[in-house]
Design an enzyme around this catalytic site. Structure first.
Site, PDB file in Angstrom:
ATOM      1  NE  ARG A 125      -7.323   7.424   6.548  1.00 56.94           N
ATOM      2  CZ  ARG A 125      -7.478   6.496   5.605  1.00 56.94           C
ATOM      3  NH1 ARG A 125      -6.723   5.413   5.611  1.00 56.94           N
ATOM      4  NH2 ARG A 125      -8.362   6.644   4.647  1.00 56.94           N
ATOM      5  CG  PHE A 183      -2.380  -0.066   0.931  1.00 62.70           C
ATOM      6  CD1 PHE A 183      -2.881  -0.992   0.053  1.00 62.70           C
ATOM      7  CD2 PHE A 183      -3.267   0.829   1.529  1.00 62.70           C
ATOM      8  CE1 PHE A 183      -4.248  -1.043  -0.234  1.00 62.70           C
ATOM      9  CE2 PHE A 183      -4.624   0.790   1.253  1.00 62.70           C
ATOM     10  CZ  PHE A 183      -5.125  -0.141   0.370  1.00 62.70           C
ATOM     11  CB  THR A 195      -9.138   0.156  -3.481  1.00 58.87           C
ATOM     12  OG1 THR A 195      -8.126  -0.079  -2.491  1.00 58.87           O
ATOM     13  CG2 THR A 195      -8.985  -0.904  -4.555  1.00 58.87           C
ATOM     14  CD  GLU A 196      -2.907   3.922  -0.997  1.00 62.46           C
ATOM     15  OE1 GLU A 196      -3.501   5.001  -0.868  1.00 62.46           O
ATOM     16  OE2 GLU A 196      -2.081   3.499  -0.180  1.00 62.46           O
ATOM     17  CD  GLN A 238      -5.916  10.342   2.844  1.00 61.98           C
ATOM     18  OE1 GLN A 238      -6.644   9.384   3.078  1.00 61.98           O
ATOM     19  NE2 GLN A 238      -4.642  10.347   3.173  1.00 61.98           N
ATOM     20  CG  HIS A 247      -8.381   7.955  -2.536  1.00 61.57           C
ATOM     21  ND1 HIS A 247      -8.014   7.422  -3.748  1.00 61.57           N
ATOM     22  CD2 HIS A 247      -8.153   6.982  -1.618  1.00 61.57           C
ATOM     23  CE1 HIS A 247      -7.585   6.179  -3.565  1.00 61.57           C
ATOM     24  NE2 HIS A 247      -7.660   5.884  -2.281  1.00 61.57           N
ATOM     25  CG  HIS A 265     -10.599   8.733   0.822  1.00 62.03           C
ATOM     26  ND1 HIS A 265     -11.660   7.910   0.481  1.00 62.03           N
ATOM     27  CD2 HIS A 265      -9.710   7.939   1.464  1.00 62.03           C
ATOM     28  CE1 HIS A 265     -11.406   6.683   0.907  1.00 62.03           C
ATOM     29  NE2 HIS A 265     -10.250   6.666   1.509  1.00 62.03           N
ATOM     30  NE  ARG A 307      -5.137   6.404   0.450  1.00 59.36           N
ATOM     31  CZ  ARG A 307      -6.019   5.776   1.218  1.00 59.36           C
ATOM     32  NH1 ARG A 307      -6.664   6.441   2.162  1.00 59.36           N
ATOM     33  NH2 ARG A 307      -6.247   4.495   1.044  1.00 59.36           N
ATOM     34  CG  LEU A 324     -12.078   4.301  -2.572  1.00 57.61           C
ATOM     35  CD1 LEU A 324     -11.011   5.372  -2.621  1.00 57.61           C
ATOM     36  CD2 LEU A 324     -12.176   3.730  -1.156  1.00 57.61           C
ATOM     37  CB  SER A 377      -8.874   4.888   8.163  1.00 57.02           C
ATOM     38  OG  SER A 377      -9.343   4.073   7.127  1.00 57.02           O
TER      39      SER A 377
END
Lengths: 558, 251
Positions: free
Chosen positions: A371, A112, A239-240, A225, A227, A336, A271, A237, A376
């Site tokens: 973050r 990640f 996803t990362e 934040q 994203h 995000h 991010r 979203l 989270s």
């Protein structure tokens, strides 16, 4: 009058985990404005970080988190977050979470952003859904008393203690008082003050405003934040994890532009850095159709996409008519996550007695100015558990005050809601909501400057006045969403004022907060938390020291 | 574009349909149409919502007599989606003055009591879910149980259920028998029956769904499979449960 030892507000991951803990010794009631499984936690996709491998270390996880936070996170809090992570993952496994597995049957982990080790556990790309269901199931098993579709209007405070709350029952319009030995706010973030946001429609910052109005402190509200990869247009979203599995970002020339911004980490930089890179490409005319870049997964192959990224494939097909096995996904940055929130210590206690907070609603701070992905979900279970234990201990002290004062606040709130409905006001409430979102999205976004923000701040203040003279024309009591959406908008405006004030005052660039007029980090003036409180109805800012530790403050490059 | 929306009667008045004209924006879905109506035309319209991304399960309803999530239903695709092919039962064929070529018909999820407009009372649906014991007993094994990716993916299929109730609203058996636990609850039952972390509880779990209003009540209409927005295929779970019950001579 309803009474419980501990009241939890919010039925997402933090609220459910807190409830489970408090239930060990206390009678607990959970209030949520939606049924718990509808909470925004269900939308979390990519995963949850924990050190499970012998070649990884809690120190490494802590360092990545502190560096990712641009050194604004409190290092002792981060140690708790990362240190507790392995136990919380094993616990979630016992609770029944269907983590994705390695060939040997162990919990699998993926890379990640901003992490030096692949330590993100995941359940395909529906991690939040699986966690939320498992915790909800455990709460069912323990017989948790759930008050769903109750919208909390006001905390009740006597002296320095919170003694209960007053809530509005959406199905009937009833307004009732709840008495408690301790109250935990786990209401999630405030992302919906922005127009372009991955958040659920319900994420309106209610908890922050309940706390602020009761006299508690908020912290670091300016850190929002964005994203990097949200679906173009509706900002769902993506996803990362898509980049963790090897997805790349390209501009209109087909260039992997991240090489210009983070030549080592590339697409897996944190991010804030990737989001600013995308926006810079778009601003410099290198965006596709002038408004987006492409997230390319086509080279990953059908098998990998179907097993590890089925959720985002479905989203791309349902909402954009695109199959990522064959075509790139058009993405743009979008709000995000809310790093700021109710100021709490490592025990989740706020600046008021018997008021606690956990999860995105709170600010411990473990995320600082930015973050890391996967932290989270981790925060919700680590600090949810702590909040539950602290609240139970507080409740066991007996009642704080002989008089709880709840009935009086019930009467006041009834009058407030009665006055709201059935009239003709000055403005259409929905127009004010849209204007607020536009102000935040154009003036308090990825790139900020003093002039734009000052004008924005004045505009927010004028919206506040217009909202006060607006009314809900529908007067029925049952399921009057006009009322709840009005009350939510009041909260959104109040939260937006804190974001604006914090962002204007912070004359530096750190993590998610980037000032074009102050493009450098300024540790001498701003290596500290912004603290917000109301004093005679006026918002006051002060600053608190960051608790540093073993990781020295350094320049942040990837 | 015209949207014909089912409305509850106010203060004892009869229920009715109300028609709203909404100009669809690019990429607009039915949930956004409902917000547009609530925001600018009629703030009394009631419907549930949360994520707007087809993961929270709040907005299952009947759209053009098919059971869908409003947020997942793209306005420009209405009339172009492959027909669901639901087996008819009374709520799907009730007489209404509706011109499918010009109007989108929006009605509450069938088989549950209507509370207001498009909001239904989910209590019975949640009770059936709870009745199958949808949770692992936390018995703290000494060592984490290893689960192969194949087993994990198999369970994942059932656990992707978002409890939206689309299957429950689409099921002709649920229409005539309110005691029937329904497709979603049975898919959850199998998800726990087959979980290697709960193997000791298998018999106990199966005994919870062997009664006449459990697995044996399914009449194989397959509407649940057709209506599920998450491809859970509850009928397939019910078939597997039935085979297990027969094998163990529980039915």
């Amino acid at each position: 009058m309803i009474e419980h030892d501990v009241l939890v507000v919010g039925g997402g991951l933090a609220g459910l985990r807190a409830s489970l803990e408090a239930l060990k010794t206390c009678d607990v009631g959970l209030l949520s404005k939606v049924h718990p499984v509808r909470s925004h936690s269900c939308a979390a996709q990519g995963g949850i970080n924990a050190v499970l491998s012998e070649t990884d270390s809690v120190d490494a996880h802590s360092f990545d988190t502190v560096k990712g936070s641009d050194y604004l996170a409190d290092q002792d809090s981060v140690e708790i977050l990362c240190g507790e992570a392995p136990d919380r993952i094993r616990e979630l496994d016992r609770f029944g979470v269907l983590f994705s597995r390695t060939a040997e049957g162990a919990i699998a982990q993926r890379p990640f952003g901003g992490a030096g080790f692949p330590r993100t556990c995941y359940a395909a790309d529906r991690t939040g859904h699986h966690l939320l269901n498992a915790l909800h199931e455990q709460c069912i098993r323990e017989g948790l008393k759930i008050y769903d579709e109750w919208f909390v209007l006001r905390l009740v405070r006597m002296g320095t203690s919170v003694t209960g709350l007053v809530a509005y029952h959406v199905p009937t319009g009833e307004i009732a008082g709840f008495r408690a030995g301790a109250v935990i706010l786990a209401t999630g973030g405030y992302g919906r003050i922005y127009r372009k946001s991955t958040n659920s429609v319900i994420n309106t910052g209610d908890g922050a405003v309940l706390a602020l109005d009761a006299g508690a402190e908020l912290k670091d509200m300016e850190f929002v934040q964005f994203h990097p990869t949200t679906l173009l247009g509706n900002n769902i979203l993506i996803t990362e994890g898509a980049r963790g599995e090897g997805g790349t970002l390209v501009n209109k020339d087909g260039d992997r532009f991240m090489a210009k911004y983070a030549k080592e980490a590339m697409e897996l930089a944190p991010r804030d850095i990737v989001a600013r890179a995308i926006q810079t490409e778009i601003n410099n005319g290198l965006g596709i159709d002038g408004d987006h870049v492409n997230l390319v997964l086509t080279h990953l192959g059908e098998e990998l996409i179907k097993t590890k990224l089925p959720g985002i494939r479905q989203i791309a097909m349902d909402f954009a008519g695109i199959d990522p096995i064959e075509e790139p996904i058009p993405v743009e940055p979008g709000q995000h996550y809310s790093m700021g929130g109710i100021a709490v210590g490592n025990d989740c206690r706020s600046s008021l007695d018997r008021l606690l907070s956990a999860g995105e609603a709170s600010c411990v701070s473990v995320h600082g100015a930015n973050r890391l992905g996967g932290n989270s979900l981790l925060e919700t279970v680590v600090f949810g558990k702590i909040a539950g234990a602290s609240a139970a201990a507080d409740a066991k002290q007996g009642r704080a005050e002989a008089e709880d004062g709840v009935e009086q606040v019930v009467r006041k709130e009834r009058a407030r809601v009665d006055e709201l409905v059935g009239g003709r006001g000055t403005d259409v409430v929905a127009d004010i909501r849209m204007e607020l979102k536009d102000i935040m999205t154009s003036r308090f976004q990825l790139f900020r400057n003093a002039e734009d923000m000052r004008i924005g701040q004045e505009m927010i203040d004028s919206l506040r006045g217009r909202l006060a003279t607006s009314r809900v024309s529908e007067a029925s009591r049952d399921f009057n969403y006009g009322v709840t959406r009005y009350l939510e908008l009041q909260n959104m405006v109040a939260v937006a004022r804190t974001v604006a004030a914090g962002a204007i005052a912070r004359e530096e660039s750190r993590g998610s907060h980037f000032r074009t007029d102050f493009p450098k980090r300024d540790d001498a003036r701003f290596l500290r938390h912004t603290v917000f409180r109301l004093s005679d109805g006026r918002l006051q800012l002060s600053y608190a020291a960051v608790r540093l530790g073993k990781f020295p403050v350094r320049e942040r490059t990837y | 574009m015209r949207f014909k929306v089912w409305r509850s009667g106010k203060e004892g008045a009869a229920a009715r349909y109300e028609t709203y004209e909404v100009e669809p924006r690019r990429g607009m879905n039915v949930l956004e149409v409902l917000f547009e109506i609530q925001d600018h035309k009629d703030d009394s319209l009631a419907f549930r919502y949360s994520c707007r991304g087809a993961v929270c399960g709040s907005c299952a309803m009947m759209i053009n007599r098919e059971i869908r999530l409003a947020c997942r239903t793209q306005v420009h695709m209405i009339g172009k989606y492959r027909p669901m092919g639901l087996k008819p039962f009374p709520p799907l064929v009730r007489q209404v003055d509706w011109d499918p070529s010009r109007e989108v018909l929006i009605e509450p999820l069938p088989n549950l009591p209507i509370l207001k407009d498009l909001v239904v009372d989910m209590a019975r649906f949640y009770e059936h879910h709870r009745a199958v014991k949808p949770y692992l007993e936390d018995k703290e094994p000494e060592r984490p149980v290893l689960i192969s990716p194949q087993v994990s993916e198999k369970l994942d299929k059932w656990a992707n259920c978002i409890l939206c109730g689309a299957c429950y609203g689409a099921c002709p058996v649920c229409y005539k028998n309110q005691r029937y636990v329904g497709p979603a609850a049975l898919a959850w039952s199998l998800r726990f029956v087959d979980d290697p972390r709960s193997s000791a509880e298998t018999l106990e779990r199966l005994s919870l769904v062997k009664h006449p209003d459990g697995v044996p009540a399914c009449e194989w209409y397959y509407n649940c499979v057709r209506a599920c927005p998450k491809s859970v295929a509850p009928a397939a779970a019910i078939r597997i449960l039935k085979n297990k019950l027969i094998e163990l001579k529980l039915i």
